[in-house]
Scaffold this motif. Structure first.
Motif, mmCIF file in Angstrom:
data_model
loop_
_atom_site.group_PDB
_atom_site.id
_atom_site.type_symbol
_atom_site.label_atom_id
_atom_site.label_comp_id
_atom_site.label_asym_id
_atom_site.label_seq_id
_atom_site.Cartn_x
_atom_site.Cartn_y
_atom_site.Cartn_z
ATOM 1 N N THR A 1 -9.569 1.826 3.866
ATOM 2 C CA THR A 1 -8.688 0.674 4.052
ATOM 3 C C THR A 1 -7.241 1.067 3.808
ATOM 4 O O THR A 1 -6.341 0.663 4.552
ATOM 5 N N VAL A 2 -6.998 1.871 2.787
ATOM 6 C CA VAL A 2 -5.646 2.358 2.510
ATOM 7 C C VAL A 2 -5.149 3.179 3.697
ATOM 8 O O VAL A 2 -4.017 2.997 4.165
ATOM 9 N N LYS A 3 -5.995 4.063 4.205
ATOM 10 C CA LYS A 3 -5.597 4.878 5.361
ATOM 11 C C LYS A 3 -5.278 4.000 6.561
ATOM 12 O O LYS A 3 -4.332 4.266 7.299
ATOM 13 N N HIS A 4 -6.042 2.934 6.742
ATOM 14 C CA HIS A 4 -5.812 1.999 7.850
ATOM 15 C C HIS A 4 -4.448 1.321 7.711
ATOM 16 O O HIS A 4 -3.672 1.258 8.673
ATOM 17 N N HIS A 5 -4.130 0.835 6.508
ATOM 18 C CA HIS A 5 -2.832 0.190 6.281
ATOM 19 C C HIS A 5 -1.689 1.176 6.498
ATOM 20 O O HIS A 5 -0.659 0.817 7.086
ATOM 21 N N LEU A 6 -1.848 2.404 6.046
ATOM 22 C CA LEU A 6 -0.800 3.415 6.251
ATOM 23 C C LEU A 6 -0.607 3.721 7.725
ATOM 24 O O LEU A 6 0.527 3.834 8.205
ATOM 25 N N ALA A 7 -1.695 3.849 8.458
ATOM 26 C CA ALA A 7 -1.609 4.123 9.895
ATOM 27 C C ALA A 7 -0.916 2.966 10.617
ATOM 28 O O ALA A 7 -0.081 3.199 11.514
ATOM 29 N N ASN A 8 -1.241 1.743 10.245
ATOM 30 C CA ASN A 8 -0.590 0.587 10.863
ATOM 31 C C ASN A 8 0.910 0.593 10.584
ATOM 32 O O ASN A 8 1.719 0.345 11.483
ATOM 33 N N ALA A 9 1.285 0.861 9.350
ATOM 34 C CA ALA A 9 2.704 0.889 8.990
ATOM 35 C C ALA A 9 3.429 1.983 9.757
ATOM 36 O O ALA A 9 4.531 1.767 10.276
ATOM 37 N N VAL B 1 0.846 -1.199 0.000
ATOM 38 C CA VAL B 1 0.000 0.000 0.000
ATOM 39 C C VAL B 1 0.880 1.246 0.000
ATOM 40 O O VAL B 1 0.615 2.202 -0.743
ATOM 41 N N VAL B 2 1.926 1.244 0.798
ATOM 42 C CA VAL B 2 2.853 2.384 0.816
ATOM 43 C C VAL B 2 3.446 2.585 -0.575
ATOM 44 O O VAL B 2 3.496 3.714 -1.083
#
Length: 69
Positions: free
Chosen positions: A52-60, A29-30
């Motif tokens: 969902t993209v924002k969620h993956h970025l926040a997790n990373a 995603v990044v």
């Protein structure tokens, strides 16, 4: 304004828990955000929702695997 991500850190500390590493999906995603220039365009390319993209970025980000500017 889109989030500008610079790069995934090349090295990761071995002392961190394995759960603290970015997943392959988070790294993908990044990479998509970097390639497309925006979260929304990356979401479209990956067939994901913007949230969902924002969620993956926040997790990373929270794992310290990503440098954010």
């Amino acid at each position: 304004a889109p989030v500008r991500l610079v790069a995934e850190r090349v090295t990761r500390s071995r002392s961190r828990r394995s759960a603290a590493r970015a997943t392959n999906r988070e790294v993908g995603v990044v990479a998509a955000v970097l390639e497309t220039g925006s979260e929304k365009a990356a979401a479209h390319r990956l067939g994901l929702s913007h949230s969902t993209v924002k969620h993956h970025l926040a997790n990373a980000r929270s794992k310290g695997s990503i440098i954010v500017l």
